[in-house]
Design a protein around this motif. Structure first.
Motif, PDB file in Angstrom:
ATOM      1  N   THR A 175       0.800  -1.230   0.000  1.00  0.00           N
ATOM      2  CA  THR A 175       0.000   0.000   0.000  1.00  0.00           C
ATOM      3  C   THR A 175       0.831   1.277   0.000  1.00  0.00           C
ATOM      4  N   PRO A 176       1.862   1.419   0.834  1.00  0.00           N
ATOM      5  CA  PRO A 176       2.642   2.668   0.777  1.00  0.00           C
ATOM      6  C   PRO A 176       3.297   2.901  -0.590  1.00  0.00           C
ATOM      7  N   LEU A 177       3.709   1.830  -1.259  1.00  0.00           N
ATOM      8  CA  LEU A 177       4.325   1.968  -2.579  1.00  0.00           C
ATOM      9  C   LEU A 177       3.294   2.434  -3.603  1.00  0.00           C
ATOM     10  N   ILE A 178       2.087   1.896  -3.505  1.00  0.00           N
ATOM     11  CA  ILE A 178       0.999   2.321  -4.395  1.00  0.00           C
ATOM     12  C   ILE A 178       0.660   3.789  -4.140  1.00  0.00           C
ATOM     13  N   GLN A 179       0.594   4.162  -2.865  1.00  0.00           N
ATOM     14  CA  GLN A 179       0.277   5.555  -2.536  1.00  0.00           C
ATOM     15  C   GLN A 179       1.331   6.515  -3.090  1.00  0.00           C
ATOM     16  N   ARG A 241       6.191 -16.848  -0.751  1.00  0.00           N
ATOM     17  CA  ARG A 241       6.987 -16.131   0.242  1.00  0.00           C
ATOM     18  C   ARG A 241       7.041 -14.658  -0.146  1.00  0.00           C
ATOM     19  N   PRO A 242       6.558 -13.772   0.709  1.00  0.00           N
ATOM     20  CA  PRO A 242       6.548 -12.347   0.363  1.00  0.00           C
ATOM     21  C   PRO A 242       7.960 -11.830   0.092  1.00  0.00           C
ATOM     22  N   LYS A 243       8.032 -10.858  -0.829  1.00  0.00           N
ATOM     23  CA  LYS A 243       9.316 -10.288  -1.203  1.00  0.00           C
ATOM     24  C   LYS A 243       9.415  -8.853  -0.688  1.00  0.00           C
ATOM     25  N   PRO A 244      10.636  -8.423  -0.338  1.00  0.00           N
ATOM     26  CA  PRO A 244      10.804  -7.044   0.128  1.00  0.00           C
ATOM     27  C   PRO A 244      10.553  -6.057  -1.002  1.00  0.00           C
ATOM     28  N   PRO A 245      10.334  -4.771  -0.628  1.00  0.00           N
ATOM     29  CA  PRO A 245      10.455  -4.187   0.712  1.00  0.00           C
ATOM     30  C   PRO A 245       9.240  -4.495   1.581  1.00  0.00           C
ATOM     31  N   PHE A 246       9.496  -4.574   2.885  1.00  0.00           N
ATOM     32  CA  PHE A 246       8.436  -4.858   3.846  1.00  0.00           C
ATOM     33  C   PHE A 246       8.121  -3.599   4.656  1.00  0.00           C
TER      34      PHE A 246
END
Length: 268
Positions: A175-179, A241-246
């Motif tokens: 979400t922060p990346l989309i924002q 497995r989720p990938k960064p950034p986290f």
């Protein structure tokens, strides 16, 4: 009214507006409901679960096109994709309510709250989508969230581990990346979307926290180590497995431990 029986009925609704409205209405009268005196009986036709509209067309996730939010169509496609996730999240919460027997009343009440908040998110996103001249169903979508729901239908521990605290937790990171991309677009509709995503992110932290709470509660009940058992479940159910950034701040707020965050950051 019995909460778990009504949750199954709402899950079977196909019309998006009807489902969202019914989820919110059920939450509004939750204190007047019993949990259930008998287990709900699912429909004989498995295709009825979950109820879904004829549109959007569902494709494999690799076939769903992406567009830059720098253009109006790109923003519409982006908002549609997020709205579809929220629509699926209503189903995921309702499914947890009706499907799993023998949990404390707080479990069912927690997931009803999640269903209602996901319904609100869906409505907010659909309203934005309409301001761009589109509606839910106008673009293809995929069913990645529901696929994991089906895989874990007979294992409540796996469901709590792999849906809210794995797949849905990815939204905390994204979400922060989309924002940031929407702010760069700078248009009125893009900035309105940023504000809506602020609401969604704040409440999604609470949803992931609910998943973390009940996953750990179940591990204590069943004598399992939550951290080592999680890796076993990821391998068994082939969870991504989720990938960064986290978004480490949001993940900590949602209850992830230092060890769990270190596992996410570790690469072979």
């Amino acid at each position: 009214m019995e909460l778990r029986h009504r949750a199954l009925q709402v899950l079977c609704l196909a019309h998006p507006d009807e489902k969202a409205t019914a989820a919110l209405a059920l939450y509004a009268v939750a204190d007047q409901c019993s949990i259930a005196t008998t287990a709900p009986v699912p429909p004989s036709n498995p295709e009825a679960l979950p109820g879904r509209p004829e549109r959007p067309v569902l494709l494999h996730h690799t076939a769903v096109k992406r567009r830059s939010p720098a253009t109006p169509e790109g923003r519409a496609i982006l908002l549609h994709a997020i709205a579809h996730i929220e629509f699926n999240a209503i189903n995921l919460a309702l499914d947890a309510i009706w499907r799993f027997d023998g949990m404390p009343a707080a479990f069912y009440q927690d997931w009803l709250r999640v269903a209602a908040e996901e319904a609100k998110h869906f409505q907010l996103l659909r309203d934005l989508l309409r301001t761009l001249g589109h509606d839910y169903g106008d673009f293809p979508a995929h069913q990645g969230l529901w696929t994991m729901c089906e895989k874990t239908q007979h294992d409540i521990v796996a469901r709590m581990a792999l849906v809210p605290r794995t797949l849905e937790a990815r939204g905390l990171d994204a979400t922060p990346l989309i924002q940031q991309k929407l702010r760069q677009a700078g248009t009125t509709d893009a900035l309105q979307a940023v504000a809506v995503l602020d609401i969604i992110l704040r409440e999604e932290v609470g949803h992931v926290a609910i998943g973390n709470h009940w996953y750990r509660w179940l591990c204590v009940r069943d004598g399992l180590n939550p951290e080592t058992h999680y890796t076993t479940l990821v391998q068994h159910y082939q969870a991504p497995r989720p990938k960064p950034p986290f978004n480490e701040t949001a993940r900590r707020q949602a209850g992830f431990t230092d060890t769990e965050l270190a596992w996410l950051l570790y690469t072979d």
